[in-house]
Motif scaffolding. Structure first.
Motif, PDB file in Angstrom:
ATOM      1  N   CYS A  18       0.860  -1.185   0.000  1.00 57.49           N
ATOM      2  CA  CYS A  18       0.000   0.000   0.000  1.00 57.49           C
ATOM      3  C   CYS A  18       0.892   1.229   0.000  1.00 57.49           C
ATOM      4  O   CYS A  18       2.112   1.123   0.112  1.00 57.49           O
ATOM      5  CB  CYS A  18      -0.915   0.003   1.220  1.00 57.49           C
ATOM      6  SG  CYS A  18      -0.039   0.159   2.800  1.00 57.49           S
ATOM      7  N   GLU A  19       0.280   2.386  -0.141  1.00 56.60           N
ATOM      8  CA  GLU A  19       1.045   3.630  -0.059  1.00 56.60           C
ATOM      9  C   GLU A  19       1.483   3.859   1.396  1.00 56.60           C
ATOM     10  O   GLU A  19       0.804   3.418   2.326  1.00 56.60           O
ATOM     11  CB  GLU A  19       0.197   4.814  -0.541  1.00 56.60           C
ATOM     12  CG  GLU A  19      -0.182   4.736  -2.010  1.00 56.60           C
ATOM     13  CD  GLU A  19       1.029   4.757  -2.913  1.00 56.60           C
ATOM     14  OE1 GLU A  19       1.951   5.550  -2.654  1.00 56.60           O
ATOM     15  OE2 GLU A  19       1.063   3.955  -3.867  1.00 56.60           O
ATOM     16  N   ASN A  21       1.113   5.706   3.914  1.00 55.35           N
ATOM     17  CA  ASN A  21       0.359   6.663   4.735  1.00 55.35           C
ATOM     18  C   ASN A  21      -0.815   5.946   5.388  1.00 55.35           C
ATOM     19  O   ASN A  21      -1.207   4.844   4.979  1.00 55.35           O
ATOM     20  CB  ASN A  21      -0.127   7.860   3.900  1.00 55.35           C
ATOM     21  CG  ASN A  21      -1.029   7.443   2.758  1.00 55.35           C
ATOM     22  OD1 ASN A  21      -2.137   6.965   2.962  1.00 55.35           O
ATOM     23  ND2 ASN A  21      -0.532   7.611   1.526  1.00 55.35           N
ATOM     24  N   SER A  24      -4.088   5.013   3.213  1.00 57.63           N
ATOM     25  CA  SER A  24      -3.864   3.887   2.302  1.00 57.63           C
ATOM     26  C   SER A  24      -3.794   2.572   3.070  1.00 57.63           C
ATOM     27  O   SER A  24      -4.338   1.547   2.620  1.00 57.63           O
ATOM     28  CB  SER A  24      -2.581   4.104   1.500  1.00 57.63           C
ATOM     29  OG  SER A  24      -2.313   2.996   0.662  1.00 57.63           O
ATOM     30  N   ARG A  25      -3.135   2.574   4.236  1.00 56.73           N
ATOM     31  CA  ARG A  25      -3.046   1.357   5.049  1.00 56.73           C
ATOM     32  C   ARG A  25      -4.438   0.858   5.435  1.00 56.73           C
ATOM     33  O   ARG A  25      -4.754  -0.326   5.322  1.00 56.73           O
ATOM     34  CB  ARG A  25      -2.234   1.618   6.326  1.00 56.73           C
ATOM     35  CG  ARG A  25      -0.755   1.837   6.104  1.00 56.73           C
ATOM     36  CD  ARG A  25      -0.023   1.915   7.439  1.00 56.73           C
ATOM     37  NE  ARG A  25       1.307   2.455   7.251  1.00 56.73           N
ATOM     38  CZ  ARG A  25       1.674   3.693   7.559  1.00 56.73           C
ATOM     39  NH1 ARG A  25       0.796   4.521   8.107  1.00 56.73           N
ATOM     40  NH2 ARG A  25       2.902   4.119   7.358  1.00 56.73           N
ATOM     41  N   ASN A  27      -7.415   1.594   4.063  1.00 52.60           N
ATOM     42  CA  ASN A  27      -8.220   1.180   2.911  1.00 52.60           C
ATOM     43  C   ASN A  27      -7.764  -0.175   2.370  1.00 52.60           C
ATOM     44  O   ASN A  27      -8.578  -1.017   1.995  1.00 52.60           O
ATOM     45  CB  ASN A  27      -8.154   2.234   1.811  1.00 52.60           C
ATOM     46  CG  ASN A  27      -8.923   3.495   2.170  1.00 52.60           C
ATOM     47  OD1 ASN A  27      -9.826   3.448   3.012  1.00 52.60           O
ATOM     48  ND2 ASN A  27      -8.583   4.609   1.559  1.00 52.60           N
ATOM     49  N   THR A  28      -6.449  -0.377   2.325  1.00 56.02           N
ATOM     50  CA  THR A  28      -5.911  -1.656   1.853  1.00 56.02           C
ATOM     51  C   THR A  28      -6.330  -2.792   2.779  1.00 56.02           C
ATOM     52  O   THR A  28      -6.709  -3.881   2.331  1.00 56.02           O
ATOM     53  CB  THR A  28      -4.370  -1.597   1.755  1.00 56.02           C
ATOM     54  OG1 THR A  28      -4.002  -0.520   0.896  1.00 56.02           O
ATOM     55  CG2 THR A  28      -3.800  -2.896   1.213  1.00 56.02           C
TER      56      THR A  28
END
Length: 210
Positions: A18-19, A21, A24-25, A27-28
């Protein structure tokens, strides 16, 4: 860091990218849980995880009950809140300090204003200290921790080098930060018996920071 990725794969784990941040963590993770029908075990914002982290403090005080202070790294706050809650209930006279990179100082800023602040940046060598302080961990830290001491990248790297050279222990920056906090605040800790939480050795030997 590459060494952490390699160790996960070596031990049979799967890497889901994931990105770098918090959004992103989250949402992933949400998508992964939907896909796998798995159960989330939060790495720090969970009362059982915090209780498990508190056993670190129990072991320390069994060996050295007359400590004056303990310095602990802080990221999401599970380790610091577990240690501080245990210690303060056993001996409230022991002072508890957090150590946090200036480049990811959300806990420091959150304490200053009295509510959780987001990390504006996480550009720190301490890859284990980039998480956002938790909604469960933050009130515990507020209640039991004397102060969070922030450290520059230079201060963190110098303390890591000192531990490698003098103690012959392979430590990562995310835990050498506790020694950096003591070195930065010599007057505060002078003459005191201080416990440092040094809990990780994930270092890429091909990319040492000196």
């Amino acid at each position: 860091s590459k060494i952490k990725v390699n160790n996960v794969i070596r031990n049979g784990g799967d890497i889901v990218w994931c990105e770098p941040n918090q959004i992103s963590r989250e949402n992933t993770l949400k998508n992964l849980l939907l896909k796998t029908k798995g159960i989330m075990i939060h790495p720090y914002n969970d009362l059982k995880i915090i209780a498990g982290q508190a056993t670190v403090a129990k072991e320390i005080l069994l060996d050295i009950p007359d400590l004056d202070a303990i310095v602990c790294p802080v990221s999401g706050g599970g380790l610091l809140s577990g240690i501080s809650s245990y210690v303060k209930n056993i001996n409230p006279n022991i002072l508890i300090y957090g150590a946090e990179p200036t480049e990811a100082d959300d806990t420091y800023r959150s304490i200053k204003v009295g509510k959780i602040q987001s990390n504006k940046k996480t550009n720190t060598i301490c890859d284990g200290l980039r998480a956002q302080v938790g909604t469960i961990t933050f009130p515990i830290i507020q209640s039991y921790v004397e102060e969070v001491i922030t450290l520059t990248e230079k201060e963190i790297i110098e303390s890591m080098k000192m531990i490698w050279e003098r103690m012959k222990i392979v430590v990562e920056p995310s835990c050498s930060i506790t020694l950096a906090a003591v070195l930065k605040s010599r007057d505060r800790f002078s003459g005191k018996k201080v416990g440092l939480i040094i809990s990780g050795g994930n270092v890429d030997l091909e990319r040492l920071p000196w």
